[in-house]
Scaffold this active site. Structure first.
Site, short mmCIF file in Angstrom:
data_model
loop_
_atom_site.label_atom_id
_atom_site.label_comp_id
_atom_site.label_asym_id
_atom_site.label_seq_id
_atom_site.Cartn_x
_atom_site.Cartn_y
_atom_site.Cartn_z
N ARG A 295 0.84 -1.21 0.00
CA ARG A 295 0.00 0.00 0.00
C ARG A 295 0.87 1.26 0.00
O ARG A 295 0.55 2.25 -0.64
CB ARG A 295 -0.96 -0.01 1.18
CG ARG A 295 -2.13 -0.97 0.98
CD ARG A 295 -3.00 -1.13 2.20
NE ARG A 295 -4.20 -1.92 1.89
CZ ARG A 295 -4.99 -2.49 2.80
NH1 ARG A 295 -4.71 -2.34 4.10
NH2 ARG A 295 -6.05 -3.19 2.43
N ARG B 151 0.78 0.52 -11.54
CA ARG B 151 -0.09 0.68 -10.38
C ARG B 151 -1.21 -0.36 -10.40
O ARG B 151 -1.46 -1.04 -9.41
CB ARG B 151 -0.71 2.09 -10.41
CG ARG B 151 -1.39 2.55 -9.14
CD ARG B 151 -2.69 1.92 -8.83
NE ARG B 151 -3.18 2.44 -7.55
CZ ARG B 151 -4.25 1.99 -6.93
NH1 ARG B 151 -4.94 0.98 -7.46
NH2 ARG B 151 -4.64 2.49 -5.79
N LYS C 111 -3.17 -10.95 0.25
CA LYS C 111 -4.45 -11.26 0.91
C LYS C 111 -4.71 -12.76 0.94
O LYS C 111 -5.22 -13.31 1.91
CB LYS C 111 -5.58 -10.52 0.19
CG LYS C 111 -5.50 -9.00 0.36
CD LYS C 111 -6.54 -8.27 -0.47
CE LYS C 111 -6.46 -6.77 -0.21
NZ LYS C 111 -7.45 -6.01 -1.05
N ASN D 64 -11.64 -3.15 0.22
CA ASN D 64 -11.47 -2.47 1.51
C ASN D 64 -11.94 -1.02 1.33
O ASN D 64 -11.17 -0.14 0.91
CB ASN D 64 -10.01 -2.52 1.95
CG ASN D 64 -9.81 -1.99 3.37
OD1 ASN D 64 -10.37 -0.95 3.71
ND2 ASN D 64 -9.01 -2.69 4.16
N GLU E 106 -10.10 2.70 0.24
CA GLU E 106 -10.43 3.43 -1.01
C GLU E 106 -10.88 4.86 -0.72
O GLU E 106 -10.46 5.80 -1.40
CB GLU E 106 -11.54 2.66 -1.75
CG GLU E 106 -11.12 1.32 -2.29
CD GLU E 106 -12.24 0.62 -3.07
OE1 GLU E 106 -12.23 -0.60 -3.16
OE2 GLU E 106 -13.13 1.33 -3.57
N THR F 260 -7.73 -2.19 -10.84
CA THR F 260 -6.83 -2.87 -9.90
C THR F 260 -7.54 -4.06 -9.27
O THR F 260 -6.98 -5.16 -9.17
CB THR F 260 -6.37 -1.90 -8.80
OG1 THR F 260 -5.71 -0.77 -9.41
CG2 THR F 260 -5.41 -2.57 -7.82
N GLU G 244 -6.89 -8.11 -9.30
CA GLU G 244 -6.86 -8.94 -8.09
C GLU G 244 -7.76 -10.17 -8.25
O GLU G 244 -7.36 -11.29 -7.95
CB GLU G 244 -7.31 -8.11 -6.89
CG GLU G 244 -6.34 -7.02 -6.46
CD GLU G 244 -6.79 -6.32 -5.17
OE1 GLU G 244 -6.94 -5.08 -5.20
OE2 GLU G 244 -6.96 -7.00 -4.16
C1 LIG Z 1 -5.21 -2.39 -3.36
C2 LIG Z 1 -6.07 -2.92 -2.46
O1 LIG Z 1 -7.19 -3.63 -2.83
C3 LIG Z 1 -8.41 -2.92 -3.21
C4 LIG Z 1 -8.09 -1.87 -4.19
C5 LIG Z 1 -7.72 -0.63 -3.77
C6 LIG Z 1 -7.14 0.36 -4.75
O2 LIG Z 1 -7.11 0.05 -5.96
O3 LIG Z 1 -6.67 1.44 -4.31
C7 LIG Z 1 -7.85 -0.24 -2.42
C8 LIG Z 1 -8.45 -1.09 -1.52
C9 LIG Z 1 -9.07 -2.36 -1.95
O4 LIG Z 1 -10.45 -2.19 -2.17
C10 LIG Z 1 -5.84 -2.78 -1.00
O5 LIG Z 1 -6.53 -3.50 -0.23
O6 LIG Z 1 -4.95 -1.97 -0.61
#
Ligand SMILES: C=C(O[C@@H]1C=C(C(=O)O)C=C[C@H]1O)C(=O)O
Length: 281
Positions: A18, A154, A165, A193, A197, A266, A270
């Site tokens: 992150r 990104r 995860k 999450n 976000e 993103t 995942e």
């Molecule tokens: C990247 C993640 O997975 C998801 C995608 C996110 C994003 O693209 O910024 C943020 C939170 C999650 O919903 C994360 O959990 O940090």
């Protein structure tokens, strides 16, 4: 991701991942600011608009991107598990391959750069540039490529996030169950999450306002101190809302692009990664 972490073979740490995504916000915002200095120059995005002696029929941007990625491929850029090309059939590297440990499980089959390219060209460029043609085709495309490469990195980082995860003991069994059921919707729920976000979008608006301010000489006194009257504070903008701060890039567009494209893409990465995570086990 730093190669050291990959070499160590450490399971991807979600907090560190992150942090990398937060840093990429800066890279992307500044890349957009750099592109916004040139006019739209829409002709560089139109296939067949420019003539190429080798008969290439794509757009000028696609041609330039292919040329750049051929050079980068020769220095093994795309052997790194966090780099994905927009171009097919790239040349082999002149450098010997690095021994990246298999942090990810078979990530190469997921490449959504076509979707990233379309979203960037059709949504971002018209929103951050002034209409018209200033003939700065090479400069515009150079900035476009910097934006596209940062966005691709990104969004495909979603693979590392998904692996992190998946390995989390608190949710591992639930992920395995959803993967065996190929339950795409439940996987999306598990990996989403919302607080992360929401905080991201607030931080992004503040960054785009701050980074986008034009601290020209008029804003500085003789001592080089910022004349606060000409530099709108982020809090003032955030609180009063309707005041449109003049910045070098449309901060509302940056936020909406992340909300409507970067984050959803993103998460698409995942989910796709997780759906195939057990294919070879
Ligand atoms: C990247 C993640 O997975 C998801 C995608 C996110 C994003 O693209 O910024 C943020 C939170 C999650 O919903 C994360 O959990 O940090």
């Amino acid at each position: 991701m730093s190669r050291n972490l990959l070499i160590l073979g450490a399971a991807p740490n979600l907090g560190e991942l992150r942090d990398t995504l937060v840093r990429l916000e800066d890279t992307i915002i500044f890349a957009l600011i750099e592109r916004s200095q040139f006019k739209h120059n829409s002709s560089i995005y139109e296939p067949g608009k420019m003539h190429f002696k080798d008969g290439y029929q794509g757009s000028f941007l696609s041609w330039f991107l292919k040329e750049v990625e051929c050079v980068h491929a020769r220095v093994r850029r795309y052997q790194s598990p966090d780099e994905y090309p927009f171009t097919d059939n790239l040349p082999e590297p002149v450098l010997a391959p690095l021994d990246y440990p298999p942090v990810l499980v078979d990530p190469s089959h997921i490449n959504i750069n076509d979707e990233i390219f379309d979203a960037y060209v059709n949504t971002v460029v018209p929103g951050i540039t002034v209409a018209g043609d200033d003939t700065n085709y090479g400069s515009s495309a150079t900035r476009d490529i910097e934006c596209l490469q940062a966005l691709s990195r990104r969004i495909h980082y979603g693979k590392f996030v998904a692996e992190s995860k998946f390995q989390d003991v608190r949710t591992h069994d639930e992920y395995v169950k959803c993967i065996k059921e190929q339950n795409r919707d439940r996987l999306m729920e598990l990996l989403t999450n919302a607080p992360v976000e929401e905080l991201l979008l607030k931080r992004l608006k503040a960054k785009a306002i701050i980074y986008g301010q034009d601290l020209s000489s008029a804003s500085l006194d003789s001592n080089g101190t910022v004349n606060s009257g000409s530099v709108p504070l982020v809090a003032a903008v955030a609180d009063c809302g309707e005041e449109r701060v003049k910045t070098r890039v449309d901060y509302d567009l940056v936020v909406s692009f992340y909300r409507d494209y970067v984050i959803p893409l993103t998460k698409e990465v995942e989910v796709e990664y997780l759906l195939h995570r057990l294919d070879k086990e």
